[in-house]
Design an enzyme around this catalytic site. Structure first.
Site, PDB file in Angstrom:
ATOM      1  N   VAL A  75       0.838  -1.200   0.000  1.00 35.96           N
ATOM      2  CA  VAL A  75       0.000   0.000   0.000  1.00 35.96           C
ATOM      3  C   VAL A  75       0.878   1.258   0.000  1.00 35.96           C
ATOM      4  O   VAL A  75       0.562   2.242  -0.675  1.00 35.96           O
ATOM      5  CB  VAL A  75      -0.960   0.005   1.215  1.00 35.96           C
ATOM      6  CG1 VAL A  75      -1.768   1.296   1.272  1.00 35.96           C
ATOM      7  CG2 VAL A  75      -1.888  -1.203   1.173  1.00 35.96           C
ATOM      8  N   CYS A  76       1.981   1.204   0.710  1.00 30.40           N
ATOM      9  CA  CYS A  76       2.844   2.378   0.889  1.00 30.40           C
ATOM     10  C   CYS A  76       3.272   3.047  -0.421  1.00 30.40           C
ATOM     11  O   CYS A  76       3.154   4.266  -0.550  1.00 30.40           O
ATOM     12  CB  CYS A  76       4.059   2.026   1.729  1.00 30.40           C
ATOM     13  SG  CYS A  76       3.656   1.373   3.361  1.00 30.40           S
ATOM     14  N   PRO A  77       3.762   2.296  -1.418  1.00 34.16           N
ATOM     15  CA  PRO A  77       4.193   3.003  -2.636  1.00 34.16           C
ATOM     16  C   PRO A  77       3.048   3.666  -3.389  1.00 34.16           C
ATOM     17  O   PRO A  77       3.270   4.668  -4.075  1.00 34.16           O
ATOM     18  CB  PRO A  77       4.872   1.909  -3.473  1.00 34.16           C
ATOM     19  CG  PRO A  77       4.361   0.629  -2.943  1.00 34.16           C
ATOM     20  CD  PRO A  77       4.054   0.867  -1.484  1.00 34.16           C
ATOM     21  N   ILE A 117       2.815   7.019  -1.580  1.00 27.96           N
ATOM     22  CA  ILE A 117       3.984   7.864  -1.850  1.00 27.96           C
ATOM     23  C   ILE A 117       3.907   8.404  -3.274  1.00 27.96           C
ATOM     24  O   ILE A 117       4.147   9.590  -3.516  1.00 27.96           O
ATOM     25  CB  ILE A 117       5.286   7.082  -1.598  1.00 27.96           C
ATOM     26  CG1 ILE A 117       5.384   6.698  -0.114  1.00 27.96           C
ATOM     27  CG2 ILE A 117       6.498   7.892  -2.027  1.00 27.96           C
ATOM     28  CD1 ILE A 117       6.449   5.660   0.196  1.00 27.96           C
TER      29      ILE A 117
END
Length: 180
Positions: free
Chosen positions: A52-54, A57
């Site tokens: 999920v993080c990328p 970002i």
């Protein structure tokens, strides 16, 4: 937990700022950002090399110009090291051209002061802070680890805060504010 109306904790952290050899890292402090007189948005993600993080970002990076148009600087952060940030940026196509620094809170001091570390793994929750030019927290949003943020909502809230007016539910930039 640090919340609205409180000063954001002071910090000086190493950050991954570039993929250019010899210019990959820099120490960044809250103090240097406050000197600019701009708003600051700091968002935390749990871990590098996750799923999920990328997406978040990349979305913040795609909206970078919109934040700059609002006189707002962006900083991203996790509890990984600056070297892990560099490796992730090097190997993930969506992260190669980031326009903002990736703070390394590997010692977990800032995340701990903010009260956003998970109990079990001691990683940062998906926390977003809007900080005014005086260093006061004006908005905090924290998501569960499984749920990504809404960048449009973050921009909407930033717009509302910058009006310094009363903004009704679902208010959007350009709409009337409340007059009491």
């Amino acid at each position: 937990m640090v919340t609205v109306g409180q000063k954001f904790p002071d910090f000086k952290l190493e950050a991954c700022v570039s993929l250019e050899h010899g210019k990959e890292f820099k120490h960044i402090s809250l103090e240097e950002y406050l000197k600019t007189g701009k708003w600051l948005l700091i968002f935390f993600w749990p871990k590098d090399f996750t799923f999920v993080c990328p997406t978040e970002i990349k979305s913040f990076n795609d909206a970078y110009g919109e934040f700059r148009d609002r006189d707002t600087e962006l900083l991203g952060a996790s509890t990984d090291t600056a070297f892990v940030h560099l490796a992730w940026r090097t190997h993930h196509a969506d992260l190669k051209e980031l326009k903002f620094p990736m703070l390394a809170d590997a010692g977990k001091k800032l995340s701990g002061e903010l009260g956003i570390l998970t109990t079990e793994d001691q990683v940062a929750l998906r926390a977003t802070y809007i900080i005014d030019p005086e260093g006061m927290v004006r908005w905090v949003n924290i998501n569960d680890l499984n749920v990504g943020r809404n960048i449009e909502e973050t921009l909407r809230v930033l717009d509302a805060l910058q009006t310094d007016e009363l903004c009704p539910c679902n208010w959007k930039k350009g709409e009337d504010v409340l007059h009491v």
